[in-house]
Design a protein around this motif. Structure first.
Motif, PDB file in Angstrom:
ATOM      1  N   GLU A   1      41.565  41.916  45.643  1.00 17.01           N
ATOM      2  CA  GLU A   1      42.964  42.296  45.862  1.00 17.01           C
ATOM      3  C   GLU A   1      43.842  42.125  44.685  1.00 17.01           C
ATOM      4  O   GLU A   1      44.534  43.083  44.424  1.00 17.01           O
ATOM      5  CB  GLU A   1      43.539  41.193  47.157  1.00 17.01           C
ATOM      6  N   ASP A   2      43.502  41.067  44.093  1.00 15.17           N
ATOM      7  CA  ASP A   2      44.474  40.754  42.889  1.00 15.17           C
ATOM      8  C   ASP A   2      44.050  41.191  41.470  1.00 15.17           C
ATOM      9  O   ASP A   2      44.397  41.241  40.460  1.00 15.17           O
ATOM     10  CB  ASP A   2      44.563  39.291  42.576  1.00 15.17           C
ATOM     11  N   GLU A   3      42.857  42.023  41.432  1.00 14.60           N
ATOM     12  CA  GLU A   3      41.939  42.696  40.456  1.00 14.60           C
ATOM     13  C   GLU A   3      42.660  43.942  39.890  1.00 14.60           C
ATOM     14  O   GLU A   3      43.370  44.558  40.572  1.00 14.60           O
ATOM     15  CB  GLU A   3      40.715  43.087  40.590  1.00 14.60           C
ATOM     16  N   ARG A   4      42.798  44.237  38.658  1.00 15.24           N
ATOM     17  CA  ARG A   4      43.604  45.284  38.109  1.00 15.24           C
ATOM     18  C   ARG A   4      42.447  46.150  37.423  1.00 15.24           C
ATOM     19  O   ARG A   4      42.904  47.531  37.239  1.00 15.24           O
ATOM     20  CB  ARG A   4      44.387  44.829  36.801  1.00 15.24           C
TER      21      ARG A   4
ATOM     22  N   ASP B   1      38.924  51.789  44.035  1.00 16.13           N
ATOM     23  CA  ASP B   1      38.837  51.753  42.367  1.00 16.13           C
ATOM     24  C   ASP B   1      40.001  51.557  41.870  1.00 16.13           C
ATOM     25  O   ASP B   1      41.157  52.137  42.105  1.00 16.13           O
ATOM     26  CB  ASP B   1      38.468  53.444  41.997  1.00 16.13           C
ATOM     27  N   ARG B   2      40.235  50.222  41.100  1.00 15.30           N
ATOM     28  CA  ARG B   2      41.328  49.763  40.616  1.00 15.30           C
ATOM     29  C   ARG B   2      41.532  50.110  39.239  1.00 15.30           C
ATOM     30  O   ARG B   2      42.278  49.645  38.423  1.00 15.30           O
ATOM     31  CB  ARG B   2      41.298  48.247  40.859  1.00 15.30           C
ATOM     32  N   GLY B   3      40.870  51.136  38.583  1.00 12.75           N
ATOM     33  CA  GLY B   3      40.800  51.599  37.220  1.00 12.75           C
ATOM     34  C   GLY B   3      39.715  50.771  36.192  1.00 12.75           C
ATOM     35  O   GLY B   3      38.848  50.302  36.473  1.00 12.75           O
ATOM     36  N   ALA B   4      40.076  51.434  35.089  1.00 11.15           N
ATOM     37  CA  ALA B   4      39.331  51.087  33.813  1.00 11.15           C
ATOM     38  C   ALA B   4      39.252  49.566  33.552  1.00 11.15           C
ATOM     39  O   ALA B   4      40.188  49.108  33.776  1.00 11.15           O
ATOM     40  CB  ALA B   4      39.611  51.830  32.608  1.00 11.15           C
TER      41      ALA B   4
END
Length: 81
Positions: A46-49, A57-60
């Protein structure tokens, strides 16, 4: 899962879930859909970017490396003595 000797698919090829390549992360997110740890992983991320967590998918990863280990999600619960 762990007690049956099984591991989630992300543990077999972790770089795909943390790839800077959007196509690799998209494929990894699709693979998450059948994982029995989907909801636990989603909550853990949840707190990962960055990276793929529970099919999201929260991005690169260039901005931040993941801090949650897959092993933490699959360990059997410890019972207090």
């Amino acid at each position: 899962m762990a007690e049956r000797g099984q591991r989630p698919i992300c543990s077999t090829d972790p770089p795909r879930w943390l790839s800077d390549d959007a196509a690799q992360r998209e494929a990894a997110a699709r693979d998450c859909k059948t994982c029995p740890l989907l909801l636990a992983c989603r909550a853990a991320g949840e707190d990962e970017r960055a990276g793929v967590w529970g099919g999201i998918d929260r991005g690169a990863t260039r901005t931040r490396k993941s801090t949650v280990s897959v092993d933490l999600l699959i360990q059997p619960a410890q019972t207090p003595l």
